[in-house]
Design a protein around this motif. Sequence first.
Motif, PDB file in Angstrom:
ATOM      1  N   LEU A 173     -28.227   9.252  30.084  1.00  0.00           N
ATOM      2  CA  LEU A 173     -28.220   8.184  30.114  1.00  0.00           C
ATOM      3  C   LEU A 173     -28.342   8.013  28.457  1.00  0.00           C
ATOM      4  O   LEU A 173     -27.681   7.258  27.400  1.00  0.00           O
ATOM      5  N   SER A 174     -28.969   8.659  27.699  1.00  0.00           N
ATOM      6  CA  SER A 174     -28.605   8.796  25.950  1.00  0.00           C
ATOM      7  C   SER A 174     -27.465   9.161  25.541  1.00  0.00           C
ATOM      8  O   SER A 174     -27.016   8.453  24.515  1.00  0.00           O
ATOM      9  N   ILE A 175     -27.015  10.011  25.977  1.00  0.00           N
ATOM     10  CA  ILE A 175     -25.835  10.127  25.635  1.00  0.00           C
ATOM     11  C   ILE A 175     -24.622   9.247  26.086  1.00  0.00           C
ATOM     12  O   ILE A 175     -23.381   9.069  25.377  1.00  0.00           O
ATOM     13  N   ALA A 176     -24.917   8.931  26.948  1.00  0.00           N
ATOM     14  CA  ALA A 176     -24.053   7.694  27.626  1.00  0.00           C
ATOM     15  C   ALA A 176     -24.027   6.867  26.482  1.00  0.00           C
ATOM     16  O   ALA A 176     -23.267   5.533  26.062  1.00  0.00           O
ATOM     17  N   GLY A 177     -24.975   6.679  26.047  1.00  0.00           N
ATOM     18  CA  GLY A 177     -25.923   5.574  25.065  1.00  0.00           C
ATOM     19  C   GLY A 177     -25.347   5.121  24.117  1.00  0.00           C
ATOM     20  O   GLY A 177     -24.796   4.942  23.239  1.00  0.00           O
ATOM     21  N   LEU A 178     -24.840   7.168  23.537  1.00  0.00           N
ATOM     22  CA  LEU A 178     -24.699   7.288  21.942  1.00  0.00           C
ATOM     23  C   LEU A 178     -23.550   6.840  21.765  1.00  0.00           C
ATOM     24  O   LEU A 178     -22.810   6.181  21.388  1.00  0.00           O
ATOM     25  N   SER A 179     -22.186   6.821  23.408  1.00  0.00           N
ATOM     26  CA  SER A 179     -21.096   6.722  23.092  1.00  0.00           C
ATOM     27  C   SER A 179     -21.014   5.330  23.006  1.00  0.00           C
ATOM     28  O   SER A 179     -20.063   5.409  22.345  1.00  0.00           O
ATOM     29  N   LYS A 180     -21.524   4.647  23.959  1.00  0.00           N
ATOM     30  CA  LYS A 180     -21.430   3.550  23.534  1.00  0.00           C
ATOM     31  C   LYS A 180     -21.473   2.580  22.490  1.00  0.00           C
ATOM     32  O   LYS A 180     -21.027   1.375  22.325  1.00  0.00           O
ATOM     33  N   GLU A 181     -22.707   3.170  21.812  1.00  0.00           N
ATOM     34  CA  GLU A 181     -23.266   2.526  20.127  1.00  0.00           C
ATOM     35  C   GLU A 181     -22.587   3.413  19.549  1.00  0.00           C
ATOM     36  O   GLU A 181     -21.548   2.423  18.286  1.00  0.00           O
ATOM     37  N   LEU A 182     -21.800   4.277  19.462  1.00  0.00           N
ATOM     38  CA  LEU A 182     -20.407   4.998  18.848  1.00  0.00           C
ATOM     39  C   LEU A 182     -19.628   3.637  18.695  1.00  0.00           C
ATOM     40  O   LEU A 182     -18.783   3.060  17.465  1.00  0.00           O
TER      41      LEU A 182
END
Length: 450
Positions: free
Chosen positions: A305-314
Amino acid sequence: MDSKIALYSDLQELILHFLLGDFSNALKCCLVCKDWQLFCRPRIFTTLDFTSRQGKKRFLGFVKLLEAPFVPTFAPYVEHITLDDRVEPGDIQALDPSQLVKLYSLSVKSEAKELVPSSYYFKSVSKQFSRITQLDITGVAFMMRRTFLDFICSFRELQKLALGDARCLGIWMDAHGEIEEGRWRLPPITSLCLSMDPGETLEETFLHWLGEQLQSQDALQSLRLSGIVMQPERIRTLLECASPYLEVLELDGRLFSMMNGLESSGLSLPRLNKLKLRIPICIEQLAGEEGDLGSTGHSSATLLLSIAGLSKELLRAEAPQLQELVFSFFMASETGNIGRIHPLKMLHRIRFTELDKMLSQSQHPFPSLHAVSFSCEEHVPIPPSPESRQSPQIDHLAHIPLHNPSCDALDFEEMGSTFLEMGFPLTLARGSVALQLLNTTQDMALNTLL
């Protein structure tokens, strides 16, 4: 060297650059021939370290050599000096820096576990090394805030600054009021590194002052935030002050997500050229698991989830000139135990679905992006203790190879290609970005042009 067996000069340099990483090898290389001596001798004396138990005695001998009627032959080669507080202020005052014509870098460390260096010590250092352009005081403790500000502001030609440690930037005896406006002016530095233990905080008045100084100068090009995962509001404000000319940014991926999500608009970094996001992976998440990371277990799902969330924040960030995006994975352990894990295998077990979708979009916030890199680092944690808080908190990250030492280059290429093909099928199909799998130890990269 006999002309019949002489090597080409460029080949000699390649060999010597490989050997000169070890001081003992460098000394031996000087004895091979005159050509090697001419090449190795300047590099032996490039860096002088006076932080060992015999450091004070060696520093006094160094001072006496510079006082000799004839300039020591090694003096013009010295570029960097490392000191600690075992060297007395009076000894530092006796140093003649005019002989060190190439000296530009200084590291100051703190050996004392209970007492901090006196203000007289810092005044002596700043007086004798006033013309340096690079200063590293990571882990040095200051009793008073004004001593700290006097020290870093005294180097008028300073360009690169590294500082940290909770004792230095968290609590001062005189940190109860605002910093007097106009009294301290930071030199126009181009590179700044703030290194803190995870969970530590920076003193707010100092952060406010630092932001104002960076904003008024418009000179900062490189910013590294190491271990800072708290105070996202303050750090975002600091970043906004430094953003107009910022070209290189390195920080924890969790901090990036927190800062980017504070407001409706994402971070604006108009001149950013390189962004490096460090992503921690807990060893306990990997122990005993099979298959893709994120397919089983609560901790694994959290990482996914943290990697997926980071992608969305990018996607919310604005960096129109960004050319290189680096994801640097490091391994941490909550218990202090470190297991030997094959880094490439670890990357194979992480699903990058959201990141692949972001990179494959025709419209994303990074129109100039041409390279995305992945690297791994090993984080060796220090168990918390009263003594550990008194030790220098220099970044405890050591690079490790991305491939098993028993694997050859072909194995590395094959495994790397498999990782890229499985992890980024959409990006591969679109074919507009270069993916790089970095070997952080041997500086080897597997490049796949997409």
